[in-house]
Design a protein around this motif. Sequence first.
Motif, PDB file in Angstrom:
ATOM      1  N   SER A  32      -6.992  56.593 -11.446  1.00 22.73           N
ATOM      2  CA  SER A  32      -8.038  56.700 -10.402  1.00 22.73           C
ATOM      3  C   SER A  32      -8.640  55.103 -10.360  1.00 22.73           C
ATOM      4  N   ILE A  33      -8.903  54.482 -11.483  1.00 21.81           N
ATOM      5  CA  ILE A  33      -9.350  53.192 -11.489  1.00 21.81           C
ATOM      6  C   ILE A  33      -8.496  52.085 -10.798  1.00 21.81           C
ATOM      7  N   LEU A  34      -7.214  52.167 -10.976  1.00 16.76           N
ATOM      8  CA  LEU A  34      -6.361  51.310 -10.515  1.00 16.76           C
ATOM      9  C   LEU A  34      -6.015  51.512  -9.032  1.00 16.76           C
ATOM     10  N   ILE A  35      -6.282  53.035  -8.431  1.00 15.41           N
ATOM     11  CA  ILE A  35      -6.371  53.213  -7.106  1.00 15.41           C
ATOM     12  C   ILE A  35      -7.329  52.697  -6.280  1.00 15.41           C
ATOM     13  N   ALA A  36      -8.799  52.983  -6.931  1.00 11.85           N
ATOM     14  CA  ALA A  36      -9.822  52.424  -6.379  1.00 11.85           C
ATOM     15  C   ALA A  36     -10.018  51.042  -6.355  1.00 11.85           C
ATOM     16  N   GLY A  37      -9.503  50.269  -7.287  1.00 16.65           N
ATOM     17  CA  GLY A  37      -9.517  48.987  -7.328  1.00 16.65           C
ATOM     18  C   GLY A  37      -8.459  48.188  -6.355  1.00 16.65           C
ATOM     19  N   ALA A  38      -7.572  48.906  -5.835  1.00 22.53           N
ATOM     20  CA  ALA A  38      -6.656  48.735  -4.927  1.00 22.53           C
ATOM     21  C   ALA A  38      -7.589  48.970  -3.618  1.00 22.53           C
ATOM     22  N   GLY A  39      -7.924  49.793  -3.343  1.00 25.71           N
ATOM     23  CA  GLY A  39      -8.459  50.294  -2.101  1.00 25.71           C
ATOM     24  C   GLY A  39      -9.916  49.587  -1.841  1.00 25.71           C
ATOM     25  N   MET A  40     -10.633  49.338  -2.840  1.00 27.16           N
ATOM     26  CA  MET A  40     -11.749  48.217  -2.606  1.00 27.16           C
ATOM     27  C   MET A  40     -11.597  46.872  -2.247  1.00 27.16           C
ATOM     28  N   PHE A  41     -10.314  46.455  -2.502  1.00 31.67           N
ATOM     29  CA  PHE A  41     -10.091  45.016  -2.227  1.00 31.67           C
ATOM     30  C   PHE A  41     -10.490  44.609  -0.608  1.00 31.67           C
ATOM     31  N   GLY A  42     -10.062  45.795   0.089  1.00 30.52           N
ATOM     32  CA  GLY A  42     -10.155  45.826   1.594  1.00 30.52           C
ATOM     33  C   GLY A  42     -11.463  45.547   2.098  1.00 30.52           C
ATOM     34  N   ILE A  43     -12.515  46.128   1.206  1.00 27.59           N
ATOM     35  CA  ILE A  43     -13.852  45.969   1.515  1.00 27.59           C
ATOM     36  C   ILE A  43     -14.245  44.693   1.494  1.00 27.59           C
ATOM     37  N   PHE A  44     -14.057  44.125   0.354  1.00 24.57           N
ATOM     38  CA  PHE A  44     -14.642  42.739   0.043  1.00 24.57           C
ATOM     39  C   PHE A  44     -13.937  41.576   0.813  1.00 24.57           C
ATOM     40  N   LEU A  45     -12.814  41.463   0.828  1.00 21.89           N
ATOM     41  CA  LEU A  45     -11.943  40.691   1.737  1.00 21.89           C
ATOM     42  C   LEU A  45     -11.955  40.658   3.076  1.00 21.89           C
ATOM     43  N   PHE A  46     -11.638  41.721   3.730  1.00 22.90           N
ATOM     44  CA  PHE A  46     -11.949  41.963   5.282  1.00 22.90           C
ATOM     45  C   PHE A  46     -13.166  42.204   5.924  1.00 22.90           C
ATOM     46  N   VAL A  47     -14.107  42.725   5.386  1.00 24.30           N
ATOM     47  CA  VAL A  47     -15.190  42.845   5.847  1.00 24.30           C
ATOM     48  C   VAL A  47     -16.010  41.363   5.629  1.00 24.30           C
ATOM     49  N   THR A  48     -15.617  40.731   4.613  1.00 27.33           N
ATOM     50  CA  THR A  48     -16.234  39.349   4.593  1.00 27.33           C
ATOM     51  C   THR A  48     -15.555  38.657   5.542  1.00 27.33           C
ATOM     52  N   TYR A  49     -14.327  38.400   5.913  1.00 29.13           N
ATOM     53  CA  TYR A  49     -13.832  37.825   7.072  1.00 29.13           C
ATOM     54  C   TYR A  49     -14.412  38.128   8.243  1.00 29.13           C
ATOM     55  N   TYR A  50     -14.631  39.492   8.601  1.00 25.36           N
ATOM     56  CA  TYR A  50     -15.018  40.132   9.770  1.00 25.36           C
ATOM     57  C   TYR A  50     -16.495  39.391  10.071  1.00 25.36           C
ATOM     58  N   LEU A  51     -17.252  39.760   9.097  1.00 21.85           N
ATOM     59  CA  LEU A  51     -18.795  38.994   9.003  1.00 21.85           C
ATOM     60  C   LEU A  51     -18.939  37.534   9.430  1.00 21.85           C
ATOM     61  N   GLN A  52     -17.927  36.704   8.654  1.00 21.27           N
ATOM     62  CA  GLN A  52     -18.214  35.224   9.019  1.00 21.27           C
ATOM     63  C   GLN A  52     -17.485  35.035  10.099  1.00 21.27           C
ATOM     64  N   MET A 101      -7.350  49.100 -21.393  1.00 20.11           N
ATOM     65  CA  MET A 101      -6.661  49.751 -20.392  1.00 20.11           C
ATOM     66  C   MET A 101      -7.298  50.168 -18.956  1.00 20.11           C
ATOM     67  N   VAL A 102      -8.663  50.157 -19.234  1.00 21.67           N
ATOM     68  CA  VAL A 102      -9.635  50.359 -18.161  1.00 21.67           C
ATOM     69  C   VAL A 102      -9.523  49.259 -17.237  1.00 21.67           C
ATOM     70  N   ASN A 103      -9.865  47.962 -17.984  1.00 23.28           N
ATOM     71  CA  ASN A 103      -9.884  46.772 -17.357  1.00 23.28           C
ATOM     72  C   ASN A 103      -8.525  46.500 -16.715  1.00 23.28           C
ATOM     73  N   THR A 104      -7.548  46.638 -17.338  1.00 25.90           N
ATOM     74  CA  THR A 104      -5.998  46.355 -17.228  1.00 25.90           C
ATOM     75  C   THR A 104      -5.809  47.205 -15.696  1.00 25.90           C
ATOM     76  N   SER A 105      -6.360  48.406 -15.508  1.00 27.64           N
ATOM     77  CA  SER A 105      -6.046  49.202 -14.427  1.00 27.64           C
ATOM     78  C   SER A 105      -6.660  48.525 -13.184  1.00 27.64           C
ATOM     79  N   GLN A 106      -7.935  48.149 -13.354  1.00 29.91           N
ATOM     80  CA  GLN A 106      -8.667  47.685 -12.355  1.00 29.91           C
ATOM     81  C   GLN A 106      -8.151  46.268 -11.959  1.00 29.91           C
ATOM     82  N   GLN A 107      -7.630  45.483 -12.642  1.00 28.04           N
ATOM     83  CA  GLN A 107      -7.089  44.309 -12.486  1.00 28.04           C
ATOM     84  C   GLN A 107      -5.645  44.313 -11.850  1.00 28.04           C
ATOM     85  N   VAL A 108      -4.805  45.073 -12.395  1.00 28.56           N
ATOM     86  CA  VAL A 108      -3.652  45.360 -11.726  1.00 28.56           C
ATOM     87  C   VAL A 108      -3.788  45.844 -10.290  1.00 28.56           C
ATOM     88  N   GLY A 109      -4.790  47.036 -10.110  1.00 29.43           N
ATOM     89  CA  GLY A 109      -5.006  47.634  -8.978  1.00 29.43           C
ATOM     90  C   GLY A 109      -5.430  46.700  -7.767  1.00 29.43           C
TER      91      GLY A 109
END
Length: 494
Positions: A285-305, A411-419
């Motif tokens: 769950s942490i891995l998948i959430a990390g992968a999904g959240m990337f789109g928020i910070f990256l592309f919303v930042t691009y969009y706003l700026q 393993m928590v941090n590894t899941s988040q990083q790999v995600g």
Amino acid sequence: MSQTSSVASPEIVAAPPTSRRWWTLCVVGLAQLMVVLDSTVVNIALPSAQADLGFSNGDRQWIVTAYSLAFGSLLLLGGRLSDLIGRKRTFIIGLIGFAAASALGGAADSFGMLVGARALQGAFGALLAPTALAVLTTTFTIRKERARAFGVFGAIAGAGGAVGLLLGGYLTENFDWRWNLYINVVIAVIAIVGAAIFVSHATRTGPRPKLDIPGTLLVSGALFGLVYGFSNAETDGWDSILTWGTLSAAGVLLVAFVLWQRKAAHPLLPLAIVLDRNRAAAYISILIAGAGMFGIFLFVTYYLQTSLQYSPMQTGLSFLPMIAMLVLAAQLSTNIFVPRFGPKVLVPLGMSLGAIGMIYLTHLDLNSVYVLDVLPPLMILGLAMGTIMPASMQTATLGVDGQFAGVASAMVNTSQQVGGSIGTALLNTLAATAATAATNYVAAHLPATAAVAAQAAVQSYAVAYWWGASFFIVGAIVAALLFRRIGHGISLRH
């Protein structure tokens, strides 16, 4: 009941609870915030650093990649070292090293020096991040207090990226890009003093176990290959031999690591930790959430700026409501809802909210208004992450024997990083593919005015949001299937 109890190993006995434990939470939270926000705060500083040091666009990725490679590949080693040499000692060493590496990066007068400093940051971050979570795990053993502590910690883990955007924008606009690194020295000094005073020293009974050197080499090589492979896919594409070569090598090394852990006398990661159904569900769950959240910070930042012409500071402020919602949701879920309903209900619910927030973002265009079009999905996504992260983190470390708390936390941090690495590669690749489609869009809407080109860019962001939504949908299904119900091998009331 932990499944790691069958592993013959000395036991680390945590100090009894004291009134200082809430100060311990403050210190641990400060260290976690420093590690988490570092990735986004440096991203904001990259254009200024590039102009100052004169490195190319092709070299720019290594400022980020050097950190992620060292951090991702050494996390399990860092977690295990905290089990072996003591968490307070490891925690302070990690803080000192991270501060020194940050100071070196801030003083860098060349591209090579900055990349080396970022790699050192990643190495000491790999020591610090799992140790911080392990300190939290062994300090808070009473159910209600543990829930409250993990609510705070999970909120920091989820909100750190957005805080980094805000802090990075402020420092870059009002001071200098170097302060995006120097700020870590200030935070680390406060945390070092706090750790020396408030973090308890755990006593060990029995002989000290040996470090699993073969296992360390195998898993570090595998994680390096995973992070590097996905990073290379982002720049060179999925048809690159280097991309598939490193990812294939990583797969082989992971298989070899698992086989070795089955027979190692002192395994780096006892397989019972990850084979427990609830912990496996939490890590996924942490891995998948990390992968999904990337789109928020990256592309919303691009969009706003780039689309709405926000400044870096305005962009950071735009994420504040999401942070507030995340903190509120984290406290409510860990203190009220997780003990009552368990992660089997909360995590799929959070994943579903994440999918809804992502789908909402697909409707953004050049005429969107922040209050009506950007704010609602950001708040939904904050609610989602505040529901997913604390519940998953708490479950991931629940019931682990004290001598393995460090590596289980790693393993928590590894899941988040790999995600995050997977999300970076996949979403950027998909956005690049969409950019090709955007070129066709421009060609079909001649004349190719600036407005048409800008709308084409927004179309490519929407593709990333749709895929981010799909990540969350998969996460909801996996979490619903894997997590046990309360009373079926899981209890959050002890």
